[in-house]
Write an enzyme that holds these catalytic residues in place. Structure first.
Site, mmCIF file in Angstrom:
data_model
loop_
_atom_site.group_PDB
_atom_site.id
_atom_site.type_symbol
_atom_site.label_atom_id
_atom_site.label_comp_id
_atom_site.label_asym_id
_atom_site.label_seq_id
_atom_site.Cartn_x
_atom_site.Cartn_y
_atom_site.Cartn_z
ATOM 1 N N ARG A 75 0.841 -1.207 0.000
ATOM 2 C CA ARG A 75 0.000 0.000 0.000
ATOM 3 C C ARG A 75 0.869 1.248 0.000
ATOM 4 N NH1 ARG A 75 -2.451 -0.036 6.224
ATOM 5 N NH2 ARG A 75 -0.472 -0.427 7.239
ATOM 6 N N GLU A 91 -3.187 7.360 7.120
ATOM 7 C CA GLU A 91 -1.829 7.493 7.676
ATOM 8 C C GLU A 91 -0.810 8.007 6.661
ATOM 9 O OE1 GLU A 91 -0.674 3.851 9.640
ATOM 10 O OE2 GLU A 91 -1.695 4.450 11.474
ATOM 11 N N TRP A 145 3.373 -5.670 13.432
ATOM 12 C CA TRP A 145 4.411 -4.952 12.705
ATOM 13 C C TRP A 145 5.625 -4.529 13.517
ATOM 14 C CZ3 TRP A 145 4.511 -0.477 15.382
ATOM 15 C CH2 TRP A 145 3.319 -0.011 15.947
ATOM 16 N N GLU A 201 -7.651 4.349 15.614
ATOM 17 C CA GLU A 201 -7.302 2.928 15.692
ATOM 18 C C GLU A 201 -6.669 2.667 17.058
ATOM 19 O OE1 GLU A 201 -4.785 1.773 12.398
ATOM 20 O OE2 GLU A 201 -6.059 2.774 10.935
ATOM 21 N N MET A 248 -1.487 -11.680 11.758
ATOM 22 C CA MET A 248 -1.093 -11.777 13.163
ATOM 23 C C MET A 248 -1.627 -10.602 13.989
ATOM 24 S SD MET A 248 0.876 -14.494 13.513
ATOM 25 C CE MET A 248 2.092 -14.263 14.810
ATOM 26 N N HIS A 249 -2.487 -9.775 13.412
ATOM 27 C CA HIS A 249 -2.990 -8.582 14.104
ATOM 28 C C HIS A 249 -4.339 -8.885 14.733
ATOM 29 C CE1 HIS A 249 -4.156 -4.462 14.843
ATOM 30 N NE2 HIS A 249 -3.031 -4.012 14.332
HETATM 31 C C1 GAL Z 1 -2.133 1.252 10.833
HETATM 32 C C2 GAL Z 1 -2.999 1.260 9.601
HETATM 33 C C3 GAL Z 1 -3.958 0.099 9.549
HETATM 34 C C4 GAL Z 1 -3.273 -1.170 9.971
HETATM 35 C C5 GAL Z 1 -2.723 -0.981 11.349
HETATM 36 C C6 GAL Z 1 -2.037 -2.218 11.893
HETATM 37 O O1 GAL Z 1 -0.870 1.726 10.482
HETATM 38 O O2 GAL Z 1 -3.717 2.469 9.489
HETATM 39 O O3 GAL Z 1 -4.461 -0.030 8.234
HETATM 40 O O4 GAL Z 1 -2.280 -1.496 9.067
HETATM 41 O O5 GAL Z 1 -1.767 0.049 11.343
HETATM 42 O O6 GAL Z 1 -1.617 -2.001 13.222
#
Ligand code: GAL
Length: 632
Positions: A80, A119, A298, A290, A340-341
């Site tokens: 992305r 973001e 990540w 979020e 894994m999220h």
């Molecule tokens: C943010 C993003 C989300 C998702 C999330 C994962 O950076 O806006 O789309 O990737 O992290 O933690």
């Protein structure tokens, strides 16, 4: 969603390939159906413009829309954010899709707000060195300096014969033999920040035109300074940000002890700092778009939070003034990059661990419905200057663990450990009414800022590097702190930087590391380094802190100032933090030990043991919280 207590749902931010699978083939009905369904169930919608993920055909049409990295490599399709902010063709595509979506959904009764893109800058995507970026940079230079000789003078290009004869000679500040001129690097950063702001504004204008009255937001990130967030926020109604406390700890905090201590709670100040920062970006309206609901995917490692942390983080955000806390993500994705999220639901749909906490928060919100949750001005402010931060990054010694932003967090921690609420504000903000104003990242101190600081009644704390550069990145002719000398008569004559494990032990228990400044002044310093140079200068209401003091030492500096302003300072344990919002006093315990609220703490917080305890008990376990109704 309704059952768990969700009221707001963000959708659509990555949906372009389904909204327009082929050029001009608009497939909006599924989104209409989704929005209608949410609306029927009284869920409010935030609709994202899908411009963070252009589908494959967009780049087949415009192959030069991709960003180019500092090594000249193209950043390809397959994840992305594969676009260059300077691509004219891509901006046109974004205008087109944003207009179509705004026209179709801008009046939808369930629509609460918009989100532009997603973001900006994630995955290191602000700086691009494409041909179009370079062309735009040359134009930007032409507009800023007018005359090439002015640019040469401003940047000091006579040094090393770097002078240009035409704006067309200028390259991007990469692939040079050794470091590029820092003024050049800074200019490229400023240019890139302007590109983000104008990219965002194109969408904001379209959304305002076709969806009048619906607020526009963007979701910013944590520990991210690659563009000026105040600048972008000027065009937004709501600043939102994405809060990943455990991810930030693993990725952005360098101290190993801290990482161990806060492994499952996150650093007690890092999230609160960002809450206060983003509240300051619009001067009011802000959300968490979020919120981490479990392990993420990540960071270098991704631990699970302690069982009650999602509740604590949610309440912490409300305590700092958030209007909305939204969780990422609703359901764990069983495919692609983020398997894994964690989500609030498991991949197959059953509730994941955080769902019960969200339900609890929702019930607790109802319990507080009679409270007045307004935001007051805090007693202390930190002025956040993104250009200044960038200046410090450009010439940061390579060994330094502490990026200027991390040192700002140290200052924030010192204030917060005294029980103070803090506003993090733009240099343009109204600074009157604060007892303490910290200038931590104003590497260029403008006259308008020093005039404002001279006019306020509060105490001013100038931290190292304040006013140490002109706006074009050279040393001011009167030496640092430049215009800051109107606040305190001293000059910095030398800077001493040392490896990150080195400590300066000052003669009154204070400790500094990494950076100190040798100062010449008529003012007698408060204390001395072992080699006789002075440390800590005070003149009237201004204190110049000429070394990176640690948080405990900063508390020593703060104590007499707080006493002067009749502020009762609590000395909170390491992981205990408080925050007042309206008539509610909150307390959060990040650990590592449980905390019992004693009479002294009650006094400092302005509550009595008998004051109505709205949430929690006087014994606050690790990952626990309490909230009182204040009567004063
Ligand atoms: C943010 C993003 C989300 C998702 C999330 C994962 O950076 O806006 O789309 O990737 O992290 O933690």
């Amino acid at each position: 969603m309704r059952d768990i207590g969700i009221k707001v749902v963000r959708i659509g931010e990555f949906a372009w390939s389904r909204l327009e699978p082929k050029p001009g083939d608009l497939q909006f009905d599924w989104l209409q159906q989704a929005m209608d369904t949410l609306h029927t169930h009284e869920l409010k919608i935030v609709l994202g413009t899908p411009t963070a993920t252009p589908p494959r055909w967009v780049l087949d049409k415009h192959p030069d829309m991709l960003a180019i990295d500092e090594h000249g490599k193209q950043r390809n399709f397959g994840s992305r954010r594969h676009y260059c902010f300077s691509s004219r063709a891509y901006r046109e595509e974004c205008d087109r899709i944003t207009t179509l979506i705004a026209k179709r959904f801008g009046q939808h009764p369930g629509l609460l707000a918009w989100q532009t893109d997603n973001e900006f800058g994630c995955h290191d995507t602000i700086l691009s060195y494409s041909n179009q970026a370079l062309e735009a940079f040359r134009t930007w230079c032409r507009e800023r300096y007018g005359d090439i000789q002015k640019l040469n003078d401003a940047w000091g290009n006579v040094f090393w014969s770097m002078e240009y004869t035409s704006f067309d000679d200028i390259d991007a500040p990469v692939s040079t033999v050794t470091e590029a001129n820092p003024a050049h690097t800074l200019a490229y950063w400023r240019f890139s920040s302007d590109q983000v702001a104008s990219f965002n504004k194109l969408q904001v204008d379209i959304l305002n035109r076709h969806s009048p009255g619906k607020p526009v937001s963007h979701n910013f990130m944590g520990f991210f300074t690659s563009f000026d967030h105040h600048q972008v926020s000027r065009d937004l109604d709501i600043a939102t940000w994405d809060s990943y406390p455990l991810g930030f700890l693993a990725r952005d905090i360098t101290d190993e002890n801290e990482k161990q201590t806060w492994l499952r709670t996150g650093h007690p100040d890092s999230v609160a700092f960002h809450h206060d920062l983003y509240r300051g970006c619009t001067g009011g309206r802000w959300w968490v778009m979020e919120q981490q609901p479990g392990p993420v995917n990540w960071a270098p490692y991704n631990p699970t939070p302690l069982p009650d942390m999602v509740r604590l983080w949610s309440w912490e955000a409300f305590a700092h003034g958030a209007e909305v806390v939204s969780y990422f993500r609703w359901r764990q994705a069983p495919f692609a990059q983020e398997q894994m999220h964690a989500g609030l639901l498991l991949p197959q749909g059953g509730e994941a661990t955080a769902a019960a906490q969200v339900r609890q928060v929702n019930e607790e919100i109802a319990q507080l419905s009679h409270c007045e949750l307004y935001n007051d001005k805090a007693p202390a402010a930190i002025v956040m200057d993104y250009v200044g931060l960038q200046m410090q990054a450009v010439q940061q010694p390579a060994d330094h663990s502490q990026h200027a932003l991390t040192y700002t967090l140290t200052i924030y921690s010192a204030l917060r450990s005294c029980g103070l609420d803090v506003d993090v504000v733009a240099p343009e903000a109204d600074l009157s009414g604060y007892a303490i104003v910290c200038i931590a990242t104003s590497t260029y101190l403008s006259e308008s800022l020093t005039d404002k600081l001279n006019a306020i009644d509060g105490n001013v704390l100038l931290f190292p590097q304040s006013g140490s550069r002109t706006t074009e990145f050279s040393i001011p002719s009167n030496l640092p702190p430049g215009h800051g000398q109107s606040l305190i008569p001293l000059r910095v004559v030398q800077v001493d930087t040392v490896p990150k494990d080195f400590r300066w032990q000052l003669d009154n228990q204070m400790v500094a590391s990494e950076w100190r400044e040798m100062v010449v002044s008529e003012i007698a310093p408060h204390t001395h380094f072992a080699d006789g140079w002075g440390c800590l200068y005070e003149h009237g209401k201004t204190t110049y802190i000429n070394a990176r003091l640690n948080s405990a030492s900063l508390v020593h500096v703060l104590q007499p100032i707080l006493a002067k302003h009749a502020i009762t300072a609590t000395h909170l344990p390491r992981g205990v933090r408080t925050r007042r919002r309206g008539n509610v006093q909150f307390l959060f315990n990040f650990g590592p030990d449980s905390f019992t609220i004693d009479t002294k703490t009650c006094q400092a917080l302005g509550v009595t043991p008998s004051t109505t305890l709205l949430l929690g008990k006087h014994d606050v376990p690790v990952a626990g919280m309490a909230a009182w109704e204040r009567t004063d």
